[in-house]
Design a protein around this motif. Structure first.
Motif, PDB file in Angstrom:
ATOM      1  N   MET A 120      34.638   0.565  -4.095  1.00 39.52           N
ATOM      2  CA  MET A 120      35.114   1.540  -5.068  1.00 39.52           C
ATOM      3  C   MET A 120      34.826   2.977  -4.629  1.00 39.52           C
ATOM      4  O   MET A 120      35.477   3.896  -5.105  1.00 39.52           O
ATOM      5  N   THR A 121      33.861   3.155  -3.758  1.00 39.65           N
ATOM      6  CA  THR A 121      33.554   4.493  -3.270  1.00 39.65           C
ATOM      7  C   THR A 121      34.728   5.060  -2.485  1.00 39.65           C
ATOM      8  O   THR A 121      35.016   6.261  -2.569  1.00 39.65           O
ATOM      9  N   ASP A 151      28.801   0.840  -6.630  1.00 38.89           N
ATOM     10  CA  ASP A 151      27.431   1.258  -6.352  1.00 38.89           C
ATOM     11  C   ASP A 151      27.492   2.560  -5.563  1.00 38.89           C
ATOM     12  O   ASP A 151      27.545   2.562  -4.336  1.00 38.89           O
ATOM     13  N   VAL A 152      27.533   3.670  -6.295  1.00 36.79           N
ATOM     14  CA  VAL A 152      27.696   4.988  -5.682  1.00 36.79           C
ATOM     15  C   VAL A 152      26.350   5.710  -5.681  1.00 36.79           C
ATOM     16  O   VAL A 152      25.665   5.742  -6.706  1.00 36.79           O
ATOM     17  N   VAL A 205      33.058  14.318   0.729  1.00 34.24           N
ATOM     18  CA  VAL A 205      32.357  14.063   2.005  1.00 34.24           C
ATOM     19  C   VAL A 205      31.211  13.076   1.783  1.00 34.24           C
ATOM     20  O   VAL A 205      31.034  12.129   2.562  1.00 34.24           O
ATOM     21  N   LEU A 206      30.443  13.273   0.720  1.00 34.70           N
ATOM     22  CA  LEU A 206      29.349  12.351   0.428  1.00 34.70           C
ATOM     23  C   LEU A 206      29.853  10.943   0.122  1.00 34.70           C
ATOM     24  O   LEU A 206      29.249   9.958   0.550  1.00 34.70           O
ATOM     25  N   ALA A 207      30.967  10.856  -0.601  1.00 31.48           N
ATOM     26  CA  ALA A 207      31.542   9.539  -0.902  1.00 31.48           C
ATOM     27  C   ALA A 207      32.007   8.848   0.363  1.00 31.48           C
ATOM     28  O   ALA A 207      31.792   7.642   0.556  1.00 31.48           O
ATOM     29  N   LEU A 208      32.646   9.607   1.265  1.00 32.66           N
ATOM     30  CA  LEU A 208      33.088   9.012   2.539  1.00 32.66           C
ATOM     31  C   LEU A 208      31.913   8.529   3.374  1.00 32.66           C
ATOM     32  O   LEU A 208      31.977   7.483   4.031  1.00 32.66           O
ATOM     33  N   SER A 209      30.833   9.301   3.352  1.00 34.05           N
ATOM     34  CA  SER A 209      29.663   8.893   4.151  1.00 34.05           C
ATOM     35  C   SER A 209      28.969   7.682   3.547  1.00 34.05           C
ATOM     36  O   SER A 209      28.206   7.010   4.235  1.00 34.05           O
ATOM     37  N   ALA A 210      29.241   7.379   2.274  1.00 37.73           N
ATOM     38  CA  ALA A 210      28.637   6.217   1.630  1.00 37.73           C
ATOM     39  C   ALA A 210      29.489   4.963   1.749  1.00 37.73           C
ATOM     40  O   ALA A 210      29.068   3.889   1.343  1.00 37.73           O
ATOM     41  N   VAL A 211      30.701   5.099   2.282  1.00 34.03           N
ATOM     42  CA  VAL A 211      31.618   3.947   2.394  1.00 34.03           C
ATOM     43  C   VAL A 211      31.108   3.005   3.457  1.00 34.03           C
ATOM     44  O   VAL A 211      30.664   3.328   4.493  1.00 34.03           O
TER      45      VAL A 211
END
Length: 139
Positions: free
Chosen positions: A1-2, A68-69, A133-139
């Motif tokens: 979902m991220t 889970d973000v 950017v933070l969401a992409l790095s959490a994928v």
């Protein structure tokens, strides 16, 4: 979902950059566009932009709630959504009242609401870039 959240965030960012920082100032430079015509067009365009922003914000919130973000992503998203709510609930109504007067042929005094809206857009853009950017790095 991220990944869904990241896609929606960058789509939202692109729309804000294109409309607020490109279309809005350029329309007044077109030949024959008077302030009332520009305001009329701007109201329609920003109404559409804000509706699209609300949908994208809802997509982001649902994606964050369903996944889970990391907390830092949630905070940055919260800033972007909070700024949008501020713009829609507090700043846009003031701008609309002033533009109603201009469109009615009046010459109301200058308002600081436009500057507040632009400042909010800058903060929102920073929050969208950060959260994306933070969401992409959490994928």
């Amino acid at each position: 979902m991220t990944a869904v959240a990241a896609g929606a965030l960058f789509t939202w960012l692109g729309m804000v950059l294109a409309i607020s920082f490109l279309e809005a100032p350029l329309k007044f430079r077109a030949p024959g566009v008077t302030v009332p015509i520009g305001l009329g067009i701007g109201r329609i365009v920003f109404r559409g932009l804000n509706a699209a922003e609300a949908v994208l914000a809802a997509v982001v919130v649902v994606a964050v709630a369903a996944g889970d973000v990391p907390g830092r992503v949630v905070v940055a998203i919260g800033v972007a959504v909070g700024v949008l709510v501020l713009q829609l609930a507090a700043i846009r109504p003031v701008l609309n009242r002033r533009s109603d007067r201009v469109l009615a042929g009046e010459t109301p005094p200058r308002s600081r609401a436009h500057h507040a809206y632009v400042a909010a857009e800058v903060v929102k853009v920073a929050a969208l870039v950060t959260s994306g950017v933070l969401a992409l790095s959490a994928v």
